[in-house]
Design a protein around this motif. Structure first.
Motif, PDB file in Angstrom:
ATOM      1  N   ASN A  28      52.901   6.592  56.589  1.00 48.06           N
ATOM      2  CA  ASN A  28      52.608   8.020  56.370  1.00 48.06           C
ATOM      3  C   ASN A  28      51.111   8.317  56.407  1.00 48.06           C
ATOM      4  N   PHE A  29      50.394   7.564  57.203  1.00 44.84           N
ATOM      5  CA  PHE A  29      48.941   7.743  57.261  1.00 44.84           C
ATOM      6  C   PHE A  29      48.579   9.174  57.648  1.00 44.84           C
ATOM      7  N   PHE A  65      46.276  11.315  55.001  1.00 46.86           N
ATOM      8  CA  PHE A  65      44.820  11.419  55.163  1.00 46.86           C
ATOM      9  C   PHE A  65      44.441  12.494  56.174  1.00 46.86           C
ATOM     10  N   GLU A  66      43.264  13.067  55.950  1.00 47.17           N
ATOM     11  CA  GLU A  66      42.730  14.047  56.893  1.00 47.17           C
ATOM     12  C   GLU A  66      42.400  13.344  58.211  1.00 47.17           C
ATOM     13  N   CYS A  67      43.083  13.740  59.276  1.00 46.31           N
ATOM     14  CA  CYS A  67      42.835  13.165  60.592  1.00 46.31           C
ATOM     15  C   CYS A  67      43.447  14.091  61.630  1.00 46.31           C
ATOM     16  N   THR A  75      36.038   5.808  55.078  1.00 49.09           N
ATOM     17  CA  THR A  75      35.767   6.702  53.948  1.00 49.09           C
ATOM     18  C   THR A  75      36.612   7.974  54.051  1.00 49.09           C
ATOM     19  N   ARG A  76      37.735   7.861  54.743  1.00 52.96           N
ATOM     20  CA  ARG A  76      38.622   9.000  54.972  1.00 52.96           C
ATOM     21  C   ARG A  76      39.026   9.678  53.658  1.00 52.96           C
ATOM     22  N   GLY A  87      46.272  18.164  48.205  1.00 52.32           N
ATOM     23  CA  GLY A  87      47.575  18.126  47.576  1.00 52.32           C
ATOM     24  C   GLY A  87      48.307  16.801  47.693  1.00 52.32           C
ATOM     25  N   THR A  88      47.716  15.830  48.435  1.00 52.41           N
ATOM     26  CA  THR A  88      48.395  14.545  48.629  1.00 52.41           C
ATOM     27  C   THR A  88      48.546  13.788  47.321  1.00 52.41           C
ATOM     28  N   ARG A  89      47.484  13.729  46.552  1.00 47.36           N
ATOM     29  CA  ARG A  89      47.515  12.996  45.286  1.00 47.36           C
ATOM     30  C   ARG A  89      47.134  13.952  44.156  1.00 47.36           C
TER      31      ARG A  89
END
Length: 426
Positions: free
Chosen positions: A190-191, A195-197, A214-215, A220-222
């Motif tokens: 679930n990368f 993470f923002e990408c 350093t992503r 809201g992910t965590r």
């Protein structure tokens, strides 16, 4: 009584004191043909691509103590087949010229993910090459030398420039050894959602290897648990608990059995150290796949930010060949030891909750994973969960240091990802 929530930033919490590392491997063949010839005993002239490596060579050869030490640390590796390879299974180098040749090559290499079929994880090339030398008496002497650490810092700064450049993105692919390949995708499920990408763009939109490492989490992910409850201290990093110590001494023989914490050494003799004598140290470890930014455990004010230059490759004498238990993941089993010597960054925070009061977050670098950057400044205000800083090229280990008035008892409730802080020790 107040609670200490260990995983407001972490997707999973491993039971207290279970060491999980995952940083040692380096399955790539990093030697060029030229360096292979050196390893095979070619006595021809040795030249380097980068002046910083040539500078290191001159320093070693012109200083008689270093010249002797850099010979002895390879000679002191036992003549045993299991030590003729490094901990990753690659041939162990056996002299400083080979070491310099590998360093020269590494300055323009980014870490590949690894080979899942072999059970390998994340390559830390300096660590793999120097792991066994770190476990020798000469290696300890060399890697605690200020002169050597200054030069290693120069080399790592050059490597950091490459890892921050677009050229380092060649490992950010879906190839088998790439960071978006099959093995990496299984290790970091679930990368894209986490993470923002930008998966539709080349390299998932990352500008460099360091930008990838350093992503940031997607908003809201965590979510932070109980953000307004000042009796809960959030975990500063996505990490695995390593050790907790109570009644920590001002100064202790941290190199002896038990690997105690020595506050004045950990905190670099800072005048604020006296507040923590007799207090508590909680230490946790970041593995290679973790998120590597740090977040404030509390609402409060930044009292002081201190960068402490230190060692990079010093491993505890308890984990040496002489002790009979050399560390195959050096200095992974020396984490408490490294808090006293390694390059680190101290962030003192005065929590709004008087039951917590003054505390200190310590980011500790190990081997090449030693670039600690604070994103807060003295006098600034932080809310619980706001960013404090980050490790570049991964992370190592970190500590939370509390005053004796703050009585902390961690409970092993892994399924709930919590530990409790009470007014008494269990």
């Amino acid at each position: 009584m107040f609670s200490y929530l260990l995983s407001s930033l972490s997707s999973a919490f491993i039971a207290l004191l279970k060491p999980v590392f995952g940083w040692v491997t380096f399955p790539q063949q990093i030697l060029s043909d030229k360096h292979k010839r050196i390893a095979d005993g070619d006595s021809g002239p040795q030249t380097f691509l980068h002046p910083v490596v040539q500078e290191f060579k001159i320093m070693i050869e012109e200083d008689p103590e270093l010249y002797m030490g850099f010979h002895q640390m390879f000679e002191q590796i036992p003549d045993d087949p299991k030590y003729r390879v490094d901990p990753t299974g690659n041939p162990q180098i056996f002299d400083y010229k080979q070491m310099l040749g590998v360093l020269d090559t590494l300055l323009t290499r980014a870490p590949e993910f690894g080979d899942g079929e072999k059970g390998e994880l994340i390559p830390v090339p300096f660590n793999a090459m120097l792991n066994w030398p770190m476990c020798t008496p000469a290696g300890f002497r060399v890697f605690t030398c200020d002169k050597v650490n200054t030069q290693i810092r120069k080399i790592l700064n050059v490597w950091a420039e490459f890892l921050s450049s677009p050229d380092s993105r060649y490992v950010l692919t879906s190839d088998p050894m790439g960071w978006f390949g099959p093995d990496a995708s299984r290790a970091m499920p679930n990368f894209i959602d986490t993470f923002e990408c930008s998966p539709s763009k080349p390299y998932h939109g990352f500008s460099s290897w360091d930008d990838f490492f350093t992503r940031k989490f997607r908003p809201g992910t965590r979510p932070l648990a109980n953000p307004t409850d000042q009796s809960i201290i959030a975990n500063a990093c996505e990490s695995v608990a390593y050790k907790i110590s109570y009644d920590v001494e001002a100064r202790s023989p941290f190199w002896l059995k038990g690997e105690t914490y020595s506050l004045y050494h950990m905190l670099n003799n800072d005048p604020l150290t006296s507040y923590f004598i007799g207090g508590t140290v909680y230490q946790a470890y970041l593995s290679a796949l973790n998120y590597h930014r740090w977040h404030s455990p509390v609402d409060g004010t930044i009292v002081k930010v201190v960068h402490v230059p230190g060692t990079y490759c010093a491993s505890s004498p308890l984990r040496s060949f002489e002790s009979g238990s050399p560390d195959p993941g050096a200095p992974g089993f020396s984490q408490a030891f490294t808090t006293n010597l390694a390059t680190r960054l101290l962030i003192f925070i005065r929590a709004d909750n008087p039951d917590i009061g003054l505390m200190c977050f310590i980011a500790v670098g190990m081997v090449e994973v030693s670039s600690c950057e604070a994103t807060v400044r003295t006098g600034g205000r932080v809310k619980k969960g706001e960013e404090l800083g980050m490790f570049h090229f991964g992370g190592s280990t970190h500590c939370l240091v509390f005053r004796p008035e703050t009585k902390i008892t961690l409970s092993d409730e892994a399924q709930h990802c919590v530990a409790r802080v009470s007014n008494r020790h269990s």
